[in-house]
Design an enzyme around this catalytic site. Structure first.
Site, PDB file in Angstrom:
ATOM      1  N   TYR A 141       0.872  -1.185   0.000  1.00 53.06           N
ATOM      2  CA  TYR A 141       0.000   0.000   0.000  1.00 53.06           C
ATOM      3  C   TYR A 141       0.904   1.228   0.000  1.00 53.06           C
ATOM      4  O   TYR A 141       0.719   2.147   0.782  1.00 53.06           O
ATOM      5  CB  TYR A 141      -0.875  -0.059   1.277  1.00 53.06           C
ATOM      6  CG  TYR A 141      -2.111   0.805   1.293  1.00 53.06           C
ATOM      7  CD1 TYR A 141      -3.028   0.799   0.249  1.00 53.06           C
ATOM      8  CD2 TYR A 141      -2.395   1.613   2.405  1.00 53.06           C
ATOM      9  CE1 TYR A 141      -4.178   1.570   0.300  1.00 53.06           C
ATOM     10  CE2 TYR A 141      -3.546   2.387   2.459  1.00 53.06           C
ATOM     11  CZ  TYR A 141      -4.432   2.356   1.401  1.00 53.06           C
ATOM     12  OH  TYR A 141      -5.587   3.114   1.458  1.00 53.06           O
ATOM     13  N   GLU A 210      -6.927  -0.964  -9.994  1.00 53.89           N
ATOM     14  CA  GLU A 210      -5.876  -0.256  -9.261  1.00 53.89           C
ATOM     15  C   GLU A 210      -4.604  -0.305 -10.090  1.00 53.89           C
ATOM     16  O   GLU A 210      -4.142  -1.384 -10.469  1.00 53.89           O
ATOM     17  CB  GLU A 210      -5.660  -0.874  -7.865  1.00 53.89           C
ATOM     18  CG  GLU A 210      -6.855  -0.641  -6.951  1.00 53.89           C
ATOM     19  CD  GLU A 210      -6.585  -0.977  -5.488  1.00 53.89           C
ATOM     20  OE1 GLU A 210      -5.696  -1.800  -5.209  1.00 53.89           O
ATOM     21  OE2 GLU A 210      -7.291  -0.402  -4.631  1.00 53.89           O
ATOM     22  N   GLU A 212      -1.016  -0.427 -10.497  1.00 53.84           N
ATOM     23  CA  GLU A 212       0.100  -0.845  -9.637  1.00 53.84           C
ATOM     24  C   GLU A 212       1.239  -1.401 -10.480  1.00 53.84           C
ATOM     25  O   GLU A 212       1.076  -1.732 -11.648  1.00 53.84           O
ATOM     26  CB  GLU A 212      -0.353  -1.958  -8.661  1.00 53.84           C
ATOM     27  CG  GLU A 212      -1.510  -1.554  -7.759  1.00 53.84           C
ATOM     28  CD  GLU A 212      -1.698  -2.489  -6.564  1.00 53.84           C
ATOM     29  OE1 GLU A 212      -0.725  -3.172  -6.167  1.00 53.84           O
ATOM     30  OE2 GLU A 212      -2.827  -2.513  -6.038  1.00 53.84           O
ATOM     31  N   TYR A 255     -14.330  -5.844   4.964  1.00 47.51           N
ATOM     32  CA  TYR A 255     -12.907  -5.685   5.259  1.00 47.51           C
ATOM     33  C   TYR A 255     -12.553  -5.578   6.736  1.00 47.51           C
ATOM     34  O   TYR A 255     -11.428  -5.849   7.128  1.00 47.51           O
ATOM     35  CB  TYR A 255     -12.312  -4.513   4.485  1.00 47.51           C
ATOM     36  CG  TYR A 255     -12.430  -3.153   5.129  1.00 47.51           C
ATOM     37  CD1 TYR A 255     -11.297  -2.562   5.717  1.00 47.51           C
ATOM     38  CD2 TYR A 255     -13.625  -2.454   5.131  1.00 47.51           C
ATOM     39  CE1 TYR A 255     -11.388  -1.312   6.295  1.00 47.51           C
ATOM     40  CE2 TYR A 255     -13.717  -1.209   5.712  1.00 47.51           C
ATOM     41  CZ  TYR A 255     -12.592  -0.637   6.291  1.00 47.51           C
ATOM     42  OH  TYR A 255     -12.678   0.591   6.864  1.00 47.51           O
ATOM     43  N   THR A 370      -1.753   0.903  -5.090  1.00 45.29           N
ATOM     44  CA  THR A 370      -2.152   1.854  -6.121  1.00 45.29           C
ATOM     45  C   THR A 370      -1.226   3.059  -6.130  1.00 45.29           C
ATOM     46  O   THR A 370      -1.025   3.697  -5.092  1.00 45.29           O
ATOM     47  CB  THR A 370      -3.593   2.340  -5.872  1.00 45.29           C
ATOM     48  OG1 THR A 370      -4.413   1.200  -5.649  1.00 45.29           O
ATOM     49  CG2 THR A 370      -4.104   3.120  -7.064  1.00 45.29           C
TER      50      THR A 370
HETATM   51 CA    CA Z   1      -4.062  -2.929  -4.237  1.00 50.47          CA
END
Ligand code: CA
Length: 435
Positions: A141, A210, A212, A255, A370
């Site tokens: 992250y 995302e 990445e 989550y 991200t």
């Molecule tokens: Ca991610």
């Protein structure tokens, strides 16, 4: 960073493969990324190849057809056998020797050209597979601008949690659902609407991407043995693009308290060519912290990391909806950011991962998180671009998007360029949403 580079990065170097000398190619002779392929439509065994211009050099045939130095020949064996994991496990000195040999073999005046010409296949004639066996996948992250923007949606006054600037946040992802470009099926799941008495089960309504980068671990560490920052740098094999498809409505409900689960593990897409850390040497940058931020603890600090831990790489996300495709309209760029927007370097993420003795293996994949830029043009997910659906993004001809719709094609691209170096790219990874 000049001491990082060698003859394989020389900008004057040209290849006898003419398409590799085109200034716009992602795969000039200075790049030499590895992928796993076979002839499209065949049932031939998968083999390892190197992308050069618009061609692929088949390393199984190249090992057989061309003369190689005695020191290089054994190092080519795992590649000829189609086993990139075994090659990765050999470590950085072996990777460097093979890179030097491939560079010389593909260079303009190489004596090997007549042999290797027979070992080329045009990229469109190839079917790609995942480049290696991915044993484990961890997603970090490290995009601080993403973490801040997302945090603000939920905690306007305190977007970053207290641990963020002290350790690389991550979670264990799922390796079995990692794939290449292609269709991505909209997941179903449990969601809880605000104020509703009970959750419902059905199709995800907030499907997101995302932007990445992924890093492949090369050299393994044994269980119980942490990895120093210098060793972490040596353990990294190379980078790919990574799209961490995300079901935001499933995520919001599931989550807490253990983090991402079914909102993330239905699909992760990566680009097929691993661009090696060696190829990225000209684009290394110092790792710096904004004034007033804490410096990393000693186990996440090192001279090399300070000098060259970061990588200057431009990252882009592009969207083409079904209506745009039908109208012959090209994809629209949604964002542009840079890998230097990461708050942590790859060596720090790897060293932190192993700091408790966790054993990383050749072929393990690390995601960056991200990577959004500091400004509005750099937002690397629709969650950020649409403020979680509150401000839909206006597209051409009255279309708008808060999240991905069926038929949307989302493509990620990345490249490195700077004066005095030849531009190299990661290629792309693309996914089309199907219901
Ligand atoms: Ca991610």
């Amino acid at each position: 960073m000049s001491k990082l580079t060698d003859a394989t990065h020389d900008p004057r170097l040209r290849s006898w493969v003419e398409s590799a000398n085109d200034g716009a190619t992602d795969f000039p002779i200075q790049n030499l990324p590895y992928g796993r392929f076979r002839r499209a439509g065949s049932d031939e065994p998968w083999r390892i190849g190197v992308a050069i211009g618009d061609q692929v050099l088949d390393l199984r045939r190249a090992r057989e057809q061309s003369p190689w130095g005695g020191d290089v020949l054994p190092l080519l064996e795992p590649l000829a056998a189609g086993d990139l994991n075994a090659f990765m496990a050999l470590g950085a000195p072996a990777w460097g020797r093979v890179r030097a040999a491939l560079s010389a073999a593909l260079a303009e005046d190489s004596m090997q050209a007549p042999f290797l010409e027979l070992c080329l296949l045009p990229q469109p004639a190839c079917e790609m597979a995942l480049p290696c066996r991915i044993g484990d996948y961890t997603d970090f992250y490290s995009g601080i601008h993403h973490a801040t923007t997302i945090g603000k949606l939920f905690r306007p006054d305190n977007p970053l949690l207290p641990n963020y600037k002290w350790l690389p946040i991550g979670y264990h992802g799922r390796a079995s659902s990692i794939g290449l470009s292609g269709a991505v099926r909209r997941p179903q799941g449990q969601t809880m609407a605000p104020g509703a008495p009970a959750p419902v089960f059905g199709p995800c309504a907030k499907l997101d991407y995302e932007l990445e980068v992924g890093a492949f671990v090369g050299r393994a560490n044994a269980l119980g043995e942490p990895v120093s920052m210098d060793a972490a740098e040596e353990a990294l094999f190379g980078l790919v693009l990574l799209n961490d498809w995300s079901a935001r409505d499933l995520q919001a409900w599931e989550y807490q308290p253990l983090g991402p689960f079914l909102a993330k593990n239905f699909a992760t897409s990566i680009s097929p060519w691993i661009v090696t850390m060696a190829a990225l040497a000209p684009f290394r940058r110092p790792f710096t912290r904004p004034e007033g931020d804490p410096q990393p603890l000693p186990y996440l600090d090192g001279d090399f990391n300070r000098r060259a831990g970061a990588i200057d790489m431009v990252l882009e996300a592009w969207l083409q909806t079904a209506a745009m495709r039908a109208a012959g309209q090209p994809a629209l760029r949604l964002s542009r950011s840079n890998l230097t927007d990461a708050y942590w370097t790859w060596a720090q993420m790897l060293a932190h991962h192993a700091s408790n003795g966790c054993n990383l293996q050749a072929g393990d994949l690390l995601g960056s998180g991200t990577l959004s830029g500091a400004d509005e043009g750099g937002r690397g997910s629709l969650m950020e671009l649409s403020a979680n659906g509150r401000q839909p993004l206006a597209l051409a001809r009255g279309e708008q998007r808060s999240f991905l719709q069926d038929g949307d094609t989302l493509t990620l691209r990345a490249y490195c360029q700077q004066p005095g170096a030849v531009r190299i790219g990661l290629g792309d990874v693309s996914g089309t949403i199907v219901g």
